[in-house]
Design a protein around this motif. Structure first.
Motif, PDB file in Angstrom:
ATOM      1  N   ASP A  35     -46.463  16.580  93.463  1.00  0.00           N
ATOM      2  CA  ASP A  35     -45.944  17.485  92.443  1.00  0.00           C
ATOM      3  C   ASP A  35     -45.691  18.898  92.953  1.00  0.00           C
ATOM      4  O   ASP A  35     -45.059  19.696  92.255  1.00  0.00           O
ATOM      5  CB  ASP A  35     -46.915  17.558  91.248  1.00  0.00           C
ATOM      6  CG  ASP A  35     -47.102  16.185  90.612  1.00  0.00           C
ATOM      7  OD1 ASP A  35     -46.157  15.379  90.689  1.00  0.00           O
ATOM      8  OD2 ASP A  35     -48.184  15.946  90.044  1.00  0.00           O
ATOM      9  N   ASP A  36     -46.242  19.237  94.129  1.00  0.00           N
ATOM     10  CA  ASP A  36     -46.096  20.605  94.617  1.00  0.00           C
ATOM     11  C   ASP A  36     -44.638  20.899  94.965  1.00  0.00           C
ATOM     12  O   ASP A  36     -43.894  20.038  95.442  1.00  0.00           O
ATOM     13  CB  ASP A  36     -46.968  20.816  95.864  1.00  0.00           C
ATOM     14  CG  ASP A  36     -48.422  20.959  95.484  1.00  0.00           C
ATOM     15  OD1 ASP A  36     -48.697  21.256  94.312  1.00  0.00           O
ATOM     16  OD2 ASP A  36     -49.284  20.756  96.361  1.00  0.00           O
ATOM     17  N   GLU A  37     -44.233  22.111  94.769  1.00  0.00           N
ATOM     18  CA  GLU A  37     -42.908  22.556  95.162  1.00  0.00           C
ATOM     19  C   GLU A  37     -42.999  23.194  96.535  1.00  0.00           C
ATOM     20  O   GLU A  37     -43.866  24.020  96.800  1.00  0.00           O
ATOM     21  CB  GLU A  37     -42.364  23.568  94.161  1.00  0.00           C
ATOM     22  CG  GLU A  37     -42.125  22.991  92.770  1.00  0.00           C
ATOM     23  CD  GLU A  37     -41.514  24.015  91.847  1.00  0.00           C
ATOM     24  OE1 GLU A  37     -41.316  25.157  92.314  1.00  0.00           O
ATOM     25  OE2 GLU A  37     -41.246  23.678  90.689  1.00  0.00           O
ATOM     26  N   GLY A  38     -42.129  22.783  97.442  1.00  0.00           N
ATOM     27  CA  GLY A  38     -42.149  23.303  98.791  1.00  0.00           C
ATOM     28  C   GLY A  38     -40.733  23.517  99.270  1.00  0.00           C
ATOM     29  O   GLY A  38     -39.798  23.665  98.481  1.00  0.00           O
ATOM     30  N   PRO A  39     -40.533  23.551 100.581  1.00  0.00           N
ATOM     31  CA  PRO A  39     -39.181  23.732 101.117  1.00  0.00           C
ATOM     32  C   PRO A  39     -38.283  22.581 100.685  1.00  0.00           C
ATOM     33  O   PRO A  39     -38.713  21.437 100.576  1.00  0.00           O
ATOM     34  CB  PRO A  39     -39.403  23.749 102.630  1.00  0.00           C
ATOM     35  CG  PRO A  39     -40.719  23.070 102.833  1.00  0.00           C
ATOM     36  CD  PRO A  39     -41.536  23.392 101.627  1.00  0.00           C
ATOM     37  N   CYS A  40     -37.042  22.882 100.427  1.00  0.00           N
ATOM     38  CA  CYS A  40     -36.099  21.881  99.931  1.00  0.00           C
ATOM     39  C   CYS A  40     -34.841  21.903 100.788  1.00  0.00           C
ATOM     40  O   CYS A  40     -34.662  22.754 101.677  1.00  0.00           O
ATOM     41  CB  CYS A  40     -35.778  22.123  98.460  1.00  0.00           C
ATOM     42  SG  CYS A  40     -35.098  23.759  98.119  1.00  0.00           S
ATOM     43  N   SER A  59     -23.370  20.676 109.401  1.00  0.00           N
ATOM     44  CA  SER A  59     -22.360  19.922 108.662  1.00  0.00           C
ATOM     45  C   SER A  59     -23.065  19.048 107.637  1.00  0.00           C
ATOM     46  O   SER A  59     -24.100  18.442 107.922  1.00  0.00           O
ATOM     47  CB  SER A  59     -21.525  19.049 109.607  1.00  0.00           C
ATOM     48  OG  SER A  59     -22.334  18.082 110.254  1.00  0.00           O
ATOM     49  N   VAL A  60     -22.499  19.010 106.430  1.00  0.00           N
ATOM     50  CA  VAL A  60     -23.074  18.241 105.325  1.00  0.00           C
ATOM     51  C   VAL A  60     -22.026  17.262 104.837  1.00  0.00           C
ATOM     52  O   VAL A  60     -20.876  17.647 104.561  1.00  0.00           O
ATOM     53  CB  VAL A  60     -23.527  19.169 104.177  1.00  0.00           C
ATOM     54  CG1 VAL A  60     -24.138  18.346 103.043  1.00  0.00           C
ATOM     55  CG2 VAL A  60     -24.540  20.188 104.693  1.00  0.00           C
ATOM     56  N   GLU A  61     -22.417  15.993 104.723  1.00  0.00           N
ATOM     57  CA  GLU A  61     -21.537  14.941 104.259  1.00  0.00           C
ATOM     58  C   GLU A  61     -22.054  14.370 102.952  1.00  0.00           C
ATOM     59  O   GLU A  61     -23.261  14.317 102.727  1.00  0.00           O
ATOM     60  CB  GLU A  61     -21.428  13.816 105.305  1.00  0.00           C
ATOM     61  CG  GLU A  61     -20.930  14.287 106.660  1.00  0.00           C
ATOM     62  CD  GLU A  61     -20.952  13.165 107.685  1.00  0.00           C
ATOM     63  OE1 GLU A  61     -21.337  12.040 107.310  1.00  0.00           O
ATOM     64  OE2 GLU A  61     -20.608  13.432 108.846  1.00  0.00           O
ATOM     65  N   GLY A  62     -21.144  13.920 102.089  1.00  0.00           N
ATOM     66  CA  GLY A  62     -21.538  13.304 100.832  1.00  0.00           C
ATOM     67  C   GLY A  62     -21.740  14.328  99.735  1.00  0.00           C
ATOM     68  O   GLY A  62     -21.672  15.549  99.945  1.00  0.00           O
ATOM     69  N   ASP A  63     -21.996  13.798  98.564  1.00  0.00           N
ATOM     70  CA  ASP A  63     -22.229  14.656  97.406  1.00  0.00           C
ATOM     71  C   ASP A  63     -23.649  15.200  97.420  1.00  0.00           C
ATOM     72  O   ASP A  63     -24.616  14.424  97.454  1.00  0.00           O
ATOM     73  CB  ASP A  63     -22.002  13.851  96.111  1.00  0.00           C
ATOM     74  CG  ASP A  63     -20.558  13.381  95.996  1.00  0.00           C
ATOM     75  OD1 ASP A  63     -19.672  14.065  96.548  1.00  0.00           O
ATOM     76  OD2 ASP A  63     -20.321  12.321  95.366  1.00  0.00           O
ATOM     77  N   VAL A  64     -23.754  16.511  97.392  1.00  0.00           N
ATOM     78  CA  VAL A  64     -25.077  17.146  97.416  1.00  0.00           C
ATOM     79  C   VAL A  64     -25.776  16.901  96.084  1.00  0.00           C
ATOM     80  O   VAL A  64     -25.188  17.115  95.013  1.00  0.00           O
ATOM     81  CB  VAL A  64     -24.946  18.652  97.692  1.00  0.00           C
ATOM     82  CG1 VAL A  64     -26.329  19.301  97.684  1.00  0.00           C
ATOM     83  CG2 VAL A  64     -24.242  18.879  99.023  1.00  0.00           C
ATOM     84  N   ARG A  65     -26.990  16.451  96.134  1.00  0.00           N
ATOM     85  CA  ARG A  65     -27.789  16.195  94.934  1.00  0.00           C
ATOM     86  C   ARG A  65     -29.248  16.438  95.267  1.00  0.00           C
ATOM     87  O   ARG A  65     -29.634  16.615  96.433  1.00  0.00           O
ATOM     88  CB  ARG A  65     -27.574  14.771  94.424  1.00  0.00           C
ATOM     89  CG  ARG A  65     -28.070  13.683  95.357  1.00  0.00           C
ATOM     90  CD  ARG A  65     -27.775  12.296  94.767  1.00  0.00           C
ATOM     91  NE  ARG A  65     -28.391  11.223  95.529  1.00  0.00           N
ATOM     92  CZ  ARG A  65     -27.841  10.630  96.578  1.00  0.00           C
ATOM     93  NH1 ARG A  65     -26.647  11.052  97.018  1.00  0.00           N
ATOM     94  NH2 ARG A  65     -28.471   9.652  97.203  1.00  0.00           N
ATOM     95  N   SER A  66     -30.064  16.446  94.237  1.00  0.00           N
ATOM     96  CA  SER A  66     -31.505  16.683  94.426  1.00  0.00           C
ATOM     97  C   SER A  66     -32.238  15.363  94.593  1.00  0.00           C
ATOM     98  O   SER A  66     -31.816  14.322  94.085  1.00  0.00           O
ATOM     99  CB  SER A  66     -32.075  17.447  93.225  1.00  0.00           C
ATOM    100  OG  SER A  66     -31.902  16.694  92.032  1.00  0.00           O
ATOM    101  N   TYR A  67     -33.355  15.436  95.331  1.00  0.00           N
ATOM    102  CA  TYR A  67     -34.192  14.269  95.583  1.00  0.00           C
ATOM    103  C   TYR A  67     -35.623  14.589  95.133  1.00  0.00           C
ATOM    104  O   TYR A  67     -35.917  15.700  94.666  1.00  0.00           O
ATOM    105  CB  TYR A  67     -34.176  13.905  97.075  1.00  0.00           C
ATOM    106  CG  TYR A  67     -32.804  13.571  97.607  1.00  0.00           C
ATOM    107  CD1 TYR A  67     -32.336  12.268  97.621  1.00  0.00           C
ATOM    108  CD2 TYR A  67     -31.970  14.576  98.104  1.00  0.00           C
ATOM    109  CE1 TYR A  67     -31.077  11.956  98.115  1.00  0.00           C
ATOM    110  CE2 TYR A  67     -30.713  14.286  98.594  1.00  0.00           C
ATOM    111  CZ  TYR A  67     -30.262  12.968  98.597  1.00  0.00           C
ATOM    112  OH  TYR A  67     -29.024  12.669  99.081  1.00  0.00           O
ATOM    113  N   ALA A  68     -36.480  13.622  95.321  1.00  0.00           N
ATOM    114  CA  ALA A  68     -37.896  13.852  95.029  1.00  0.00           C
ATOM    115  C   ALA A  68     -38.419  14.974  95.933  1.00  0.00           C
ATOM    116  O   ALA A  68     -37.968  15.125  97.075  1.00  0.00           O
ATOM    117  CB  ALA A  68     -38.704  12.569  95.253  1.00  0.00           C
TER     118      ALA A  68
END
Length: 442
Positions: free
Chosen positions: A311-316, A337-346
């Motif tokens: 549950d802790d919030e850390g670097p993302c 370089s970033v590929e794909g649709d950027v979205r959030s993860y666990a």
């Protein structure tokens, strides 16, 4: 039972079949009393059957002494007492023999059969004796007295010892069963204690590993950048004062950030885990205080730490661009370089991805200073992939002399494997080095 206890019991054991000497002394005393009783009763028996008195006394002594083996052969004692019942001998032997028989570990049918035989024998002998006394005129009572006396005497000599023996035997078996259950429970508790200690030791080792990994990931990267900037500051201090001032400011900022993160981690270590955790790593109070807390408390603390870690919030992932910028500011030629649709993860997935990129860049600073580096991040349907690849360093590039503990790749592999991902690292054909990881999205 301990070896000392076994030696103690063996030393106090009785002779032959007796478990204790006190039991042997008690049986010898009963046998002596029974032999004297039968010897005295053998005198009138010898006169009735017209044999010498000495023969009747010796017969009584031999018959009465059979009580000595009542614990070993209770059936034999009862059979002998039934056999001498017509001679009106062995009343003590009959009572003690029936009690021992009923208390022994024998089938109930055998106990019932021998008790019935003794009852019938006593009933017949008492009936005949009472009838003879009434016919001689010794007793002037109605005819009802003969069967009444026979039944009363036979039941009085048979029922009480049998019932008492059954009660004592059942109680003994119950106590043995309870003792066995207590021993079994003690063994189970000992086994559970050993397993709990193993789990606590495992938890302590896991927490130590997590502490080392978090300290390495949080501090090593910023300190490495500080060393790189310090080396650059030393090189340009006189030639380019403005750049030296800029590098000094960067060193100060990174130092403050490292101290802040280190202070937060030490705060988690010193707190008992009661309050909310501010640091992205796992609470490690269970391992730090493992020597002074019970095993159950270690397990509870480890479970709480594991739950807080999720549950802790850390670097993302959103901070990776800033991370790459810091390396670029330190003089590294790095492209993102970033590929794909950027979205959030666990949160744990994003933390792991961030740490992998962070450690890979730190290794480039340590081992391939000046090499061009490519950071690739791919967002896929059910996973996230990252790759950090550097070209061979230029021969003219000088190393900053950063020490290496050899735990960076191990820590990255542990993080990725813990989430069910795949981690691969190794040199490239061109002479550089590549670090790749794929982590499931959920």
């Amino acid at each position: 039972m301990t070896a000392t206890g076994e030696d103690h019991v063996t030393a106090r054991g009785g002779p032959w079949w007796w478990a204790r000497r006190r039991s042997a002394v008690f049986d010898v005393g009963l046998a002596v009393v029974s032999a004297l009783e039968c010897a005295l009763e053998g005198i009138p028996f010898a006169r009735d059957v017209a044999v010498p008195v000495a023969v009747g006394v010796v017969f009584g002594l031999l018959a009465g002494s059979v009580l000595l083996v009542r614990r070993r052969w209770p059936i034999a004692v009862v059979l002998v007492s039934i056999a001498i019942t017509p001679a009106e001998m062995g009343f003590l032997m009959g009572i003690v023999g029936l009690y021992t028989l009923a208390a022994a570990e024998l089938p109930r049918r055998i106990i019932g059969s021998l008790a019935g035989m003794s009852l019938v024998g006593t009933l017949i002998v008492t009936f005949v004796k009472t009838q003879q006394d009434m016919s001689r005129g010794d007793l002037e009572i109605g005819d009802w007295f003969v069967p009444f006396a026979a039944i009363t005497m036979s039941l009085g000599f048979t029922a009480p010892p049998v019932l008492l023996g059954l009660y004592v035997g059942a109680r003994r078996r119950l106590m043995e069963s309870l003792r066995e259950r207590a021993d079994s429970l003690e063994r189970e508790l000992q086994l559970l204690a050993e397993r709990a200690e193993e789990r606590a030791e495992w938890a302590r080792n896991e927490e130590r590993t997590r502490i080392a990994r978090e300290m390495h990931d949080v501090v090593a990267h910023r300190v490495s950048l500080m060393v790189v900037h310090a080396a650059a500051l030393q090189a340009v201090a006189r030639k380019d004062p403005e750049k030296a001032v800029k590098n000094a400011a960067l060193v100060g900022d990174m130092g403050r950030q490292a101290l802040t993160e280190l202070r937060e981690m030490l705060g988690v270590l010193r707190s008992g885990g009661d309050g909310p955790s501010r640091e992205p790593s796992v609470s490690v109070s269970a391992s730090v205080r493992a020597a002074s807390v019970p095993l159950a408390a270690v397990g509870v603390a480890a479970a709480a730490a594991a739950s807080r870690a999720a549950d802790d919030e850390g670097p993302c992932l959103a901070e990776i661009e800033e991370l790459v910028g810091q390396s670029a500011a330190a003089g590294m030629v790095v492209a993102l370089s970033v590929e794909g649709d950027v979205r959030s993860y666990a949160p744990l997935v994003e933390q792991t991805a961030y740490r992998v990129v962070q450690e890979a860049l730190t290794n480039v600073h340590k081992h391939a200073a000046g090499a061009k580096t490519y950071v690739r991040l791919a967002h896929r349907v059910s996973e996230i992939a990252m790759q950090v690849e550097n070209e061979p360093p230029e021969e003219a590039a000088s190393s900053a002399g950063l020490p290496s503990g050899g735990n960076g790749l191990v820590g990255m592999r542990e993080r990725v494997s813990a989430l069910g991902g795949v981690f691969v690292s190794g040199p490239t054909d061109a002479g550089g080095f590549r670090v790749s990881a794929v982590i499931p999205a959920s």
